[in-house]
Motif scaffolding. Structure first.
Motif, PDB file in Angstrom:
ATOM      1  N   LYS A   1      17.288   4.979 -16.536  1.00 52.09           N
ATOM      2  CA  LYS A   1      18.624   4.808 -17.098  1.00 52.09           C
ATOM      3  C   LYS A   1      19.714   5.042 -16.043  1.00 52.09           C
ATOM      4  O   LYS A   1      20.689   4.296 -15.967  1.00 52.09           O
ATOM      5  N   SER A   2      19.556   6.064 -15.210  1.00 54.98           N
ATOM      6  CA  SER A   2      20.577   6.358 -14.199  1.00 54.98           C
ATOM      7  C   SER A   2      20.726   5.196 -13.217  1.00 54.98           C
ATOM      8  O   SER A   2      21.824   4.873 -12.785  1.00 54.98           O
ATOM      9  N   LEU A   3      19.613   4.557 -12.874  1.00 58.62           N
ATOM     10  CA  LEU A   3      19.650   3.430 -11.954  1.00 58.62           C
ATOM     11  C   LEU A   3      20.242   2.185 -12.622  1.00 58.62           C
ATOM     12  O   LEU A   3      20.947   1.407 -11.991  1.00 58.62           O
ATOM     13  N   ARG A   4      19.997   2.040 -13.911  1.00 56.78           N
ATOM     14  CA  ARG A   4      20.563   0.895 -14.649  1.00 56.78           C
ATOM     15  C   ARG A   4      22.079   0.922 -14.615  1.00 56.78           C
ATOM     16  O   ARG A   4      22.720  -0.118 -14.745  1.00 56.78           O
ATOM     17  N   GLN A   5      22.659   2.098 -14.444  1.00 54.58           N
ATOM     18  CA  GLN A   5      24.120   2.214 -14.393  1.00 54.58           C
ATOM     19  C   GLN A   5      24.714   1.477 -13.198  1.00 54.58           C
ATOM     20  O   GLN A   5      25.877   1.094 -13.214  1.00 54.58           O
TER      21      GLN A   5
ATOM     22  N   ALA B   1       0.815  -1.216   0.000  1.00 52.17           N
ATOM     23  CA  ALA B   1       0.000   0.000   0.000  1.00 52.17           C
ATOM     24  C   ALA B   1       0.851   1.269   0.000  1.00 52.17           C
ATOM     25  O   ALA B   1       0.323   2.361  -0.189  1.00 52.17           O
ATOM     26  N   GLU B   2       2.170   1.124   0.221  1.00 50.19           N
ATOM     27  CA  GLU B   2       3.014   2.318   0.244  1.00 50.19           C
ATOM     28  C   GLU B   2       3.075   2.936  -1.145  1.00 50.19           C
ATOM     29  O   GLU B   2       3.245   2.233  -2.137  1.00 50.19           O
ATOM     30  N   PRO B   3       2.962   4.262  -1.226  1.00 52.34           N
ATOM     31  CA  PRO B   3       2.972   4.924  -2.527  1.00 52.34           C
ATOM     32  C   PRO B   3       4.356   4.900  -3.180  1.00 52.34           C
ATOM     33  O   PRO B   3       5.372   4.841  -2.497  1.00 52.34           O
ATOM     34  N   ALA B   4       4.353   4.927  -4.492  1.00 56.35           N
ATOM     35  CA  ALA B   4       5.612   4.997  -5.240  1.00 56.35           C
ATOM     36  C   ALA B   4       6.146   6.418  -5.153  1.00 56.35           C
ATOM     37  O   ALA B   4       5.404   7.363  -4.969  1.00 56.35           O
ATOM     38  N   TRP B   5       7.438   6.565  -5.273  1.00 56.48           N
ATOM     39  CA  TRP B   5       8.054   7.879  -5.272  1.00 56.48           C
ATOM     40  C   TRP B   5       8.991   7.972  -6.462  1.00 56.48           C
ATOM     41  O   TRP B   5       9.201   7.014  -7.176  1.00 56.48           O
ATOM     42  N   GLU B   6       9.547   9.145  -6.653  1.00 56.08           N
ATOM     43  CA  GLU B   6      10.490   9.344  -7.759  1.00 56.08           C
ATOM     44  C   GLU B   6      11.605   8.322  -7.632  1.00 56.08           C
ATOM     45  O   GLU B   6      12.153   8.136  -6.551  1.00 56.08           O
ATOM     46  N   ARG B   7      11.924   7.672  -8.705  1.00 52.29           N
ATOM     47  CA  ARG B   7      12.887   6.590  -8.651  1.00 52.29           C
ATOM     48  C   ARG B   7      14.199   6.981  -9.327  1.00 52.29           C
ATOM     49  O   ARG B   7      14.494   6.578 -10.430  1.00 52.29           O
ATOM     50  N   LYS B   8      14.988   7.760  -8.617  1.00 45.89           N
ATOM     51  CA  LYS B   8      16.282   8.196  -9.122  1.00 45.89           C
ATOM     52  C   LYS B   8      17.374   7.341  -8.485  1.00 45.89           C
ATOM     53  O   LYS B   8      17.207   6.816  -7.384  1.00 45.89           O
ATOM     54  N   LYS B   9      18.504   7.263  -9.185  1.00 41.41           N
ATOM     55  CA  LYS B   9      19.634   6.471  -8.692  1.00 41.41           C
ATOM     56  C   LYS B   9      20.028   6.915  -7.279  1.00 41.41           C
ATOM     57  O   LYS B   9      20.228   6.085  -6.393  1.00 41.41           O
ATOM     58  N   ARG B  10      20.126   8.208  -7.074  1.00 40.68           N
ATOM     59  CA  ARG B  10      20.528   8.740  -5.768  1.00 40.68           C
ATOM     60  C   ARG B  10      19.587   8.245  -4.667  1.00 40.68           C
ATOM     61  O   ARG B  10      20.032   7.862  -3.586  1.00 40.68           O
TER      62      ARG B  10
ATOM     63  N   ILE C   1      19.553 -15.639 -11.791  1.00 49.83           N
ATOM     64  CA  ILE C   1      18.231 -15.368 -12.365  1.00 49.83           C
ATOM     65  C   ILE C   1      18.355 -15.456 -13.883  1.00 49.83           C
ATOM     66  O   ILE C   1      19.383 -15.095 -14.447  1.00 49.83           O
ATOM     67  N   SER C   2      17.294 -15.886 -14.542  1.00 53.54           N
ATOM     68  CA  SER C   2      17.352 -16.025 -16.000  1.00 53.54           C
ATOM     69  C   SER C   2      17.692 -14.696 -16.665  1.00 53.54           C
ATOM     70  O   SER C   2      17.316 -13.618 -16.176  1.00 53.54           O
ATOM     71  N   HIS C   3      18.404 -14.790 -17.775  1.00 50.89           N
ATOM     72  CA  HIS C   3      18.812 -13.588 -18.508  1.00 50.89           C
ATOM     73  C   HIS C   3      17.596 -12.750 -18.914  1.00 50.89           C
ATOM     74  O   HIS C   3      17.611 -11.523 -18.791  1.00 50.89           O
ATOM     75  N   GLY C   4      16.543 -13.412 -19.367  1.00 54.85           N
ATOM     76  CA  GLY C   4      15.337 -12.697 -19.787  1.00 54.85           C
ATOM     77  C   GLY C   4      14.721 -11.879 -18.663  1.00 54.85           C
ATOM     78  O   GLY C   4      14.297 -10.737 -18.871  1.00 54.85           O
ATOM     79  N   GLU C   5      14.689 -12.445 -17.465  1.00 55.10           N
ATOM     80  CA  GLU C   5      14.127 -11.723 -16.324  1.00 55.10           C
ATOM     81  C   GLU C   5      15.023 -10.551 -15.934  1.00 55.10           C
ATOM     82  O   GLU C   5      14.537  -9.459 -15.636  1.00 55.10           O
ATOM     83  N   ILE C   6      16.325 -10.759 -15.969  1.00 52.33           N
ATOM     84  CA  ILE C   6      17.257  -9.673 -15.648  1.00 52.33           C
ATOM     85  C   ILE C   6      17.078  -8.525 -16.636  1.00 52.33           C
ATOM     86  O   ILE C   6      17.041  -7.354 -16.243  1.00 52.33           O
ATOM     87  N   VAL C   7      16.936  -8.839 -17.905  1.00 50.01           N
ATOM     88  CA  VAL C   7      16.719  -7.801 -18.922  1.00 50.01           C
ATOM     89  C   VAL C   7      15.440  -7.028 -18.616  1.00 50.01           C
ATOM     90  O   VAL C   7      15.409  -5.795 -18.676  1.00 50.01           O
ATOM     91  N   GLN C   8      14.372  -7.738 -18.249  1.00 55.07           N
ATOM     92  CA  GLN C   8      13.112  -7.065 -17.926  1.00 55.07           C
ATOM     93  C   GLN C   8      13.260  -6.157 -16.707  1.00 55.07           C
ATOM     94  O   GLN C   8      12.752  -5.032 -16.694  1.00 55.07           O
ATOM     95  N   VAL C   9      13.935  -6.643 -15.684  1.00 55.66           N
ATOM     96  CA  VAL C   9      14.128  -5.831 -14.472  1.00 55.66           C
ATOM     97  C   VAL C   9      14.949  -4.590 -14.809  1.00 55.66           C
ATOM     98  O   VAL C   9      14.575  -3.474 -14.457  1.00 55.66           O
ATOM     99  N   ARG C  10      16.066  -4.786 -15.510  1.00 53.50           N
ATOM    100  CA  ARG C  10      16.916  -3.638 -15.887  1.00 53.50           C
ATOM    101  C   ARG C  10      16.144  -2.626 -16.722  1.00 53.50           C
ATOM    102  O   ARG C  10      16.240  -1.425 -16.506  1.00 53.50           O
ATOM    103  N   ASN C  11      15.387  -3.119 -17.700  1.00 56.33           N
ATOM    104  CA  ASN C  11      14.651  -2.220 -18.587  1.00 56.33           C
ATOM    105  C   ASN C  11      13.530  -1.476 -17.879  1.00 56.33           C
ATOM    106  O   ASN C  11      13.075  -0.440 -18.356  1.00 56.33           O
ATOM    107  N   SER C  12      13.083  -1.998 -16.745  1.00 60.21           N
ATOM    108  CA  SER C  12      12.025  -1.318 -16.003  1.00 60.21           C
ATOM    109  C   SER C  12      12.580  -0.180 -15.143  1.00 60.21           C
ATOM    110  O   SER C  12      11.816   0.599 -14.587  1.00 60.21           O
ATOM    111  N   MET C  13      13.907  -0.095 -15.055  1.00 59.63           N
ATOM    112  CA  MET C  13      14.544   0.938 -14.233  1.00 59.63           C
ATOM    113  C   MET C  13      14.889   2.158 -15.071  1.00 59.63           C
ATOM    114  O   MET C  13      15.122   2.049 -16.271  1.00 59.63           O
TER     115      MET C  13
END
Length: 154
Positions: A145-149, A89-98, A131-143
């Motif tokens: 760009k700054s966080l993907r670094q 139930a916790e709200p989402a917030w801005e998702r920056k790398k910092r 973890i499977s490569h496909g799942e890792i790609v999905q997780v990374r792509n959902s982040m």
């Protein structure tokens, strides 16, 4: 008397299967912690705290669908750690790398000699190995760009 014999054999089999499953789950979790400790040249307690901090932060950063998809590939006890204390139930917030790094540091505890970015990257590489490569790609792509670094290409 003959009816009791099959039941007791079934009970014994169920007990040994349950015990074997629990033992296997504990061994898998310990393997993950040992690998992370070795990768970072840390003790197991610190590696466990980091793994938990990164998994909790990652879980809270992902969409509910992606969070569930990732959890399905985690070993049983690691999945339990992943969901520990989760509040959907916790709200989402801005998702920056910092912000991600701050959340991990707040959860892990402040230790000035630790490069948190490097430590987070080590957990992500651990996930890459298990973890499977496909799942890792999905997780990374959902982040963002700054966080993907933070997630080294494994």
């Amino acid at each position: 008397m003959e009816e009791k014999e099959p039941r007791s054999r079934i009970a014994a089999m169920t007990h040994s299967v349950s015990h074997a499953s629990i033992t296997h789950a504990a061994e898998q979790a310990q393997q993950w912690v040992n690998e992370l400790a070795k990768d970072l040249d840390w003790n197991e307690q610190s590696a466990f705290r980091l793994l938990k901090a990164v998994l909790h932060t990652l879980r809270d950063w992902l969409s509910p669908e992606e969070m569930a998809d990732l959890s399905a590939q985690l070993p049983t006890l690691i999945r339990g750690i992943y969901f520990e204390g989760w509040n959907p139930a916790e709200p989402a917030w801005e998702r920056k790398k910092r912000d991600f790094v701050i959340c991990v540091r707040d959860s892990f505890g402040y230790e000035p000699e630790i490069d948190v970015d490097k430590a987070i990257g080590a957990v992500f590489l651990l996930l890459d190995r298990h973890i499977s490569h496909g799942e890792i790609v999905q997780v990374r792509n959902s982040m963002k760009k700054s966080l993907r670094q933070l997630w080294p290409e494994g």
